[in-house]
Enzyme design. Structure first.
Site, PDB file in Angstrom:
ATOM      1  N   GLU A 195       0.764  -1.075   0.095  1.00  0.00           N
ATOM      2  CA  GLU A 195       0.194  -0.116  -0.085  1.00  0.00           C
ATOM      3  C   GLU A 195       0.842   1.290  -0.258  1.00  0.00           C
ATOM      4  O   GLU A 195       0.709   1.979   0.734  1.00  0.00           O
ATOM      5  CB  GLU A 195      -1.043  -0.057   1.163  1.00  0.00           C
ATOM      6  CG  GLU A 195      -2.108  -0.894   1.142  1.00  0.00           C
ATOM      7  CD  GLU A 195      -3.173  -1.015   2.141  1.00  0.00           C
ATOM      8  OE1 GLU A 195      -2.799  -0.306   3.315  1.00  0.00           O
ATOM      9  OE2 GLU A 195      -4.223  -1.483   1.820  1.00  0.00           O
ATOM     10  N   GLU A 278      -6.146  -7.232  -2.073  1.00  0.00           N
ATOM     11  CA  GLU A 278      -6.547  -7.389  -0.535  1.00  0.00           C
ATOM     12  C   GLU A 278      -8.005  -7.205  -0.849  1.00  0.00           C
ATOM     13  O   GLU A 278      -8.231  -6.022  -1.217  1.00  0.00           O
ATOM     14  CB  GLU A 278      -5.950  -6.653   0.382  1.00  0.00           C
ATOM     15  CG  GLU A 278      -4.517  -7.135   0.686  1.00  0.00           C
ATOM     16  CD  GLU A 278      -4.012  -6.316   1.871  1.00  0.00           C
ATOM     17  OE1 GLU A 278      -4.600  -5.481   2.615  1.00  0.00           O
ATOM     18  OE2 GLU A 278      -2.731  -5.927   1.752  1.00  0.00           O
TER      19      GLU A 278
HETATM   20  C1  GAL Z   1      -4.507  -3.069   4.496  1.00  0.00           C
HETATM   21  C2  GAL Z   1      -2.901  -3.433   4.709  1.00  0.00           C
HETATM   22  C3  GAL Z   1      -2.822  -5.029   5.481  1.00  0.00           C
HETATM   23  C4  GAL Z   1      -3.847  -4.781   6.756  1.00  0.00           C
HETATM   24  C5  GAL Z   1      -5.146  -4.550   6.376  1.00  0.00           C
HETATM   25  C6  GAL Z   1      -6.190  -4.320   7.502  1.00  0.00           C
HETATM   26  O1  GAL Z   1      -4.487  -1.780   4.245  1.00  0.00           O
HETATM   27  O2  GAL Z   1      -2.450  -3.541   3.451  1.00  0.00           O
HETATM   28  O3  GAL Z   1      -1.443  -4.986   5.928  1.00  0.00           O
HETATM   29  O4  GAL Z   1      -2.968  -3.681   7.633  1.00  0.00           O
HETATM   30  O5  GAL Z   1      -5.004  -3.228   5.752  1.00  0.00           O
HETATM   31  O6  GAL Z   1      -6.196  -5.411   8.467  1.00  0.00           O
END
Ligand code: GAL
Length: 950
Positions: A195, A278
């Site tokens: 990110e 994600e």
């Molecule tokens: C995303 C991040 C992950 C984790 C997730 C929330 O933004 O890439 O590493 O922090 O949020 O669980």
């Protein structure tokens, strides 16, 4: 297809072998099995593996959250059994690096084993080594020792890059030899950073540096991102720009409040497949939060149903869910905001059990696996619905003409129950479906249907179905398809036959209509109906289930064809060898199962032959072993030992570090000097003790008290203060406290104030501002009524090398930890017998231990845990060790975690186990450690066999 220069390069490179770059042992293995090299490419539709379009159905798992290597195959097999073909895996730098320059890839940190386990389970890997990973893990994955490095993290600062390169050299070496392109590997993509949205020249330099480094380290698979549009082109561009989506946010306290589904199409970049690096698979929960069952409710099976299918309708062909198995932030790995459990409300729970979402993921996963045309689709103009509240989002495969219609509420948050008809323009003409008079397509609130049309069920064309397809395959000379719908809903399926086929309803209530359009089967989804249609090139067996029935449908693929099992808790694997079909899986109390498979003279289940009887459906009826009952011992034999000698005035702290630093690596400004931040003295985890000395004599003015500011990391922090052995008080949920020294307690000579602090984890460094270097411990100590320098300080925290195999996060700096009590409790005589719950009113630290012999049923996977129950109003904290592994931090007044899953391996279900609990009582009201019990999260007959790790 391969529109980018790098892709050409990759194809050219794919013919190479990488033996020269590999260490000898791996090369030897590779030669022995002469594996074929594989190719990975992509275009705007999908990823391709060896030229074959592949839907990436992926779940996030974190090996550092499951410290039991024998359980890694369990998680991968459970993923595979749900139709997942990929795991996205963060590698946490700090987990492998206890000190600057030191790296550990052994034991629970054996990444080679992890990647072999993934490969053996048929799971590809998207490797995400950071260097920064976020992930709600201490420092966002930066090592603890980075708290002593005042570098500009996540930037082209040469001092930072040098450290990042140190890590990448280590992890890339392992990842490179596990790339799918190397034949025996399984890594298909490599994510650069995490990110990272800094598209400035400096940000681009940084990304480019990481990419050059990965390539120089032998990474040849596509470089991917989760940076939205930031690195689509220009310097630092990745090859496939994934995006992250958490559409429901993280407020598990309101689990029924939905927000609308996002439209992913906005992040579909030219020439790249639409990839969610994600997508929300659960949510994390803070200290004092509502607890993970609520997060599982917020991100429930209906969420998966509506949102994941919506992504498919938007054209996504690579979806990763964060998390699929969350696991445990064991030791001191959690960030200050979160407690030990990282269950995440995910499809596979922390205790390795199935949440209802697992079955929804599986239905969709099986569909994506079976229906190859989904990997190449274009948007299709939606069809007309006769209910304006509902919409159709449609796609079509330009080669096969297969259509996909997602019927859902226009407002994805709506919970009304709706019905509609859909008019489809298909190869055989126009159809208003359903055709059965008096029926309609029913869409529940927060539900959707992904309907398929013009699709080949093997050799038979399915014009359409108002049921959803779960899977289909050619098995034993027949085509078999599994269709499903909500229990009690109507369904119909139109099949294309040149002449009237023979229809045999083997079970259930299904009626047939033969007409000019073909064979229409009408039914209601109820249990499992079976219809055999004979008339096409191959007979077609339709299994038509309600959603409940699909839970026990399992598919595995072998080189000899697919295998379907109806029944069992889990089908892990299927292999044909010399006429034997060897199945492995888990059994529950329902022994009945039915197997659809190719020719086999013998079937085994976990190595034992199964008696099989032929059924009218052409399957084999088998009976699987059922689990033995599990009885757990009561934990009613405890001993205890006092654990805070540091409180006593006369305690010998001469070996402790003298606080003498006047500068700090922290981003926090010290309130007083010398600097008292624990990290600056090398104490990075859990508790740190401070002892301040001052002299009472004729020449010194004694302070009348002390004003303290202490940073623990937020709401779950605490500190306690004693003066010459007398308890002065504790501060919780706050950083500030002022304590008077009662004059009656002053003694001539040396006077001592003892302060117990705790580091609840270091902040992540999302914004690259050095937040991981926020101070922990005392940040300001102001003597009252005396000179600022009146008190001199010494401090002592965790000893880093206490147990290398347990690693840098396992122990904090309590006296018992420094003495190694969780591993070596010492002579029994040092421990007095104790009863729980404790009614002690004594503030301070007390250790409890018990030893239990477990002999749980063999051949059975029982998932155990520890539970602490308390009457309300107790003020204490507990740190839980099982066989020396720190598996939980409990804060009685905050919660919400009371149940701590303990993975087998850490606990030995067939042996002797030490449970040791350090209790820090923060007040002087009666009531210490509550009742502690062993709990069983689930027990199934299983091939999972776990070696104890000590
Ligand atoms: C995303 C991040 C992950 C984790 C997730 C929330 O933004 O890439 O590493 O922090 O949020 O669980």
């Amino acid at each position: 297809m391969n529109h980018r220069p790098w892709a050409k390069l990759l194809l050219a490179a794919s013919g190479l072998t990488f033996a020269a770059a590999m260490p000898t042992d791996v090369r030897a293995e590779t030669t022995a099995s002469t594996p074929a090299d594989h190719r990975i490419s992509f275009d705007q539709y999908s990823f391709l593996i060896d030229g074959k379009r592949t839907y990436i159905w992926s779940g996030e798992v974190h090996p550092y959250r499951l410290p039991s290597p024998d359980l890694w195959p369990d998680v991968f097999q459970k993923m595979k059994a749900a139709g997942f073909n990929t795991a996205s895996i963060y590698f946490s730098w700090g987990y492998h690096s206890p000190r600057d320059g030191q790296y550990d890839f052994s034991g629970i940190r054996n990444v080679d084993k992890l990647l072999d386990d993934a490969r053996d389970a048929g799971i590809y890997v998207i490797a995400r080594p950071g260097p920064y990973i976020n992930a709600e893990v201490d420092s966002g994955g930066f090592p603890l020792w980075m708290t002593e490095k005042p570098v500009k993290n996540r930037s082209p600062d040469p001092a930072y890059l040098k450290l990042a390169d140190q890590w990448m050299t280590q992890i890339d070496r392992v990842l490179a030899r596990h790339q799918l392109t190397n034949g025996r590997g399984t890594v298909i993509a490599y994510q650069v950073e995490n990110e990272y949205y800094n598209g400035s020249p400096a940000g681009r330099d940084y990304m480019q540096h990481l990419e050059d480094k990965a390539r120089a380290d032998g990474i040849t698979v596509p470089l991917v991102g989760n940076h939205d549009a930031t690195f689509v082109s220009g310097k630092g561009a990745v090859q496939v720009s994934g995006s992250d989506y958490y559409p429901q946010g993280f407020d598990c306290s309101h689990p029924t409040q939905w927000k609308p589904a996002p439209d992913l199409a906005a992040n579909h970049f030219a020439g790249e497949p639409l990839f969610t690096a994600e997508f929300q698979g659960g949510a994390f929960d803070p200290w004092g939060g509502p607890g993970y069952p609520k997060c599982a409710q917020l991100i429930n099976d209906r969420f998966a149903n509506v949102f994941y299918k919506e992504n498919i309708a938007a054209g996504a062909t690579a979806q990763n869910f964060y998390m699929l198995f969350g696991g445990t932030s064991w030791g001191w790995q959690a960030i200050p905001q979160n407690y030990t459990s990282y269950d995440y409300g995910a499809a596979i729970t922390e205790a390795r059990q199935f949440d209802p979402k697992y079955y929804e993921d599986k239905r969709i996963g099986y569909f994506l696996h079976a229906v190859a045309p989904i990997t190449k689709t274009d948007a299709l103009a939606p069809d007309r619905l006769d209910n304006p509240v509902l919409v159709d989002r449609a796609r079509i495969n330009p080669d096969t003409g297969t259509q996909f219609h997602l019927v859902r509420h226009g407002d994805t948050t709506a919970s009304t129950v709706e019905t509609t008809h859909l008019s489809l323009a298909l190869k055989e003409g126009k159809f208003d479906i359903p055709q059965q008079p008096g029926t309609a397509i029913a869409i529940d609130g927060r539900d959707s249907k992904l309907l398929l049309a013009d699709y080949m069920l093997g050799t038979t064309r399915m014009d359409y179905s108002t049921s959803e397809l779960m899977t289909n395959a050619a098995i034993g000379g027949r085509d078999i398809a599994v269709l499903y719908g909500r229990h009690g809903s109507d369904g119909e399926t139109l099949l294309d036959y040149a002449a009237k086929p023979k229809v045999t309803v083997l079970s259930g209530n299904v009626t047939q209509h033969w007409g000019k359009d073909g064979l229409r089967l009408d039914y209601r989804h109820d249990g499992l109906a079976r219809v055999l249609v004979d008339g096409g090139q191959r007979p077609l067996l339709l299994l038509i289930g309600d959603d409940q029935a699909t839970q026990r449908v399992w598919r595995q693929d072998t080189p000899q064809g697919a295998v379907l099992l109806l029944g069992s808790h889990l089908l892990r694997s299927a292999h044909y060898t010399d006429g034997t079909l060897a199945l492995t899986g888990d059994g529950d109390s329902d022994a009945n199962a039915e197997l659809f498979a190719g020719d086999a003279t013998k079937v085994t289940w976990n190595g034992q032959p199964l008696a099989a009887a032929h059924t009218a459906s052409g399957s084999l009826a088998v009976s699987l072993p059922v689990p033995q009952p599990v009885t757990l011992p009561q934990l009613d034999h405890w001993t205890q030992r006092a654990g805070a000698p540091e409180i006593a005035r006369g305690f010998n702290d001469s070996q402790w570090r003298v606080a003498n630093r006047t500068t700090t690596s922290s981003v926090t400004k010290p309130g007083t000097l010398p600097v008292l931040f624990a990290d600056d003295y090398g104490f990075h985890t859990g508790n740190t003790w401070y002892r301040g000395h001052f002299t009472v004599d004729a020449t010194h003015t004694a302070p009348t008290g002390l004003k303290l500011a202490v940073k623990s990391g937020g709401v779950a922090g605490a500190f306690s203060v004693w003066f010459n052995g007398h308890f002065l008080g504790s501060v919780t949920r706050n950083e500030l406290g002022a304590f008077g020294f009662p004059s009656a307690m002053l003694v001539p000579g040396d006077n001592v104030v003892s302060v117990l602090t705790v580091d609840m984890g270091h902040e992540e460094d999302y914004n690259s501002t050095g937040e991981n270097r926020t101070a922990r411990g005392i940040v300001s100590a102001e003597p009252l009524g005396a000179d600022a320098k009146a008190i001199t300080w010494r401090l002592q925290g965790a000893l880093v090398d206490e147990s290398p195999q347990r690693g840098p996060y396992n122990f904090g700096g309590l006296y018992g930890e420094r003495q190694g009590w969780p591993l070596k409790p010492g002579p029994a005589a040092d421990w007095q017998s104790a009863t729980l719950p404790s009614d002690s009113a004594q503030p301070g630290v007390t250790w409890y231990r018990t030893n239990i012999q477990l002999s749980l049923p063999k051949g059975q996977d029982t998932s155990l845990g520890l539970e602490i129950t308390d009457p309300p109003g107790r003020h204490y904290r507990a740190t839980i060790f099982v066989n020396g592994w720190q598996m939980g931090n409990y804060v009685a007044e905050l919660g919400p975690q009371h149940r701590f899953p303990i993975p087998n391996g850490v606990i030995d279900p067939h042996g002797n186990n030490d449970i040791t609990i350090a209790v820090w009582k923060t007040d002087a009201t009666p009531g210490g450690l509550g009742t502690v019990s062993l709990i069983n999260f689930g027990s199934y007959t299983s091939p999972v066999d776990v070696g104890a790790i000590r």
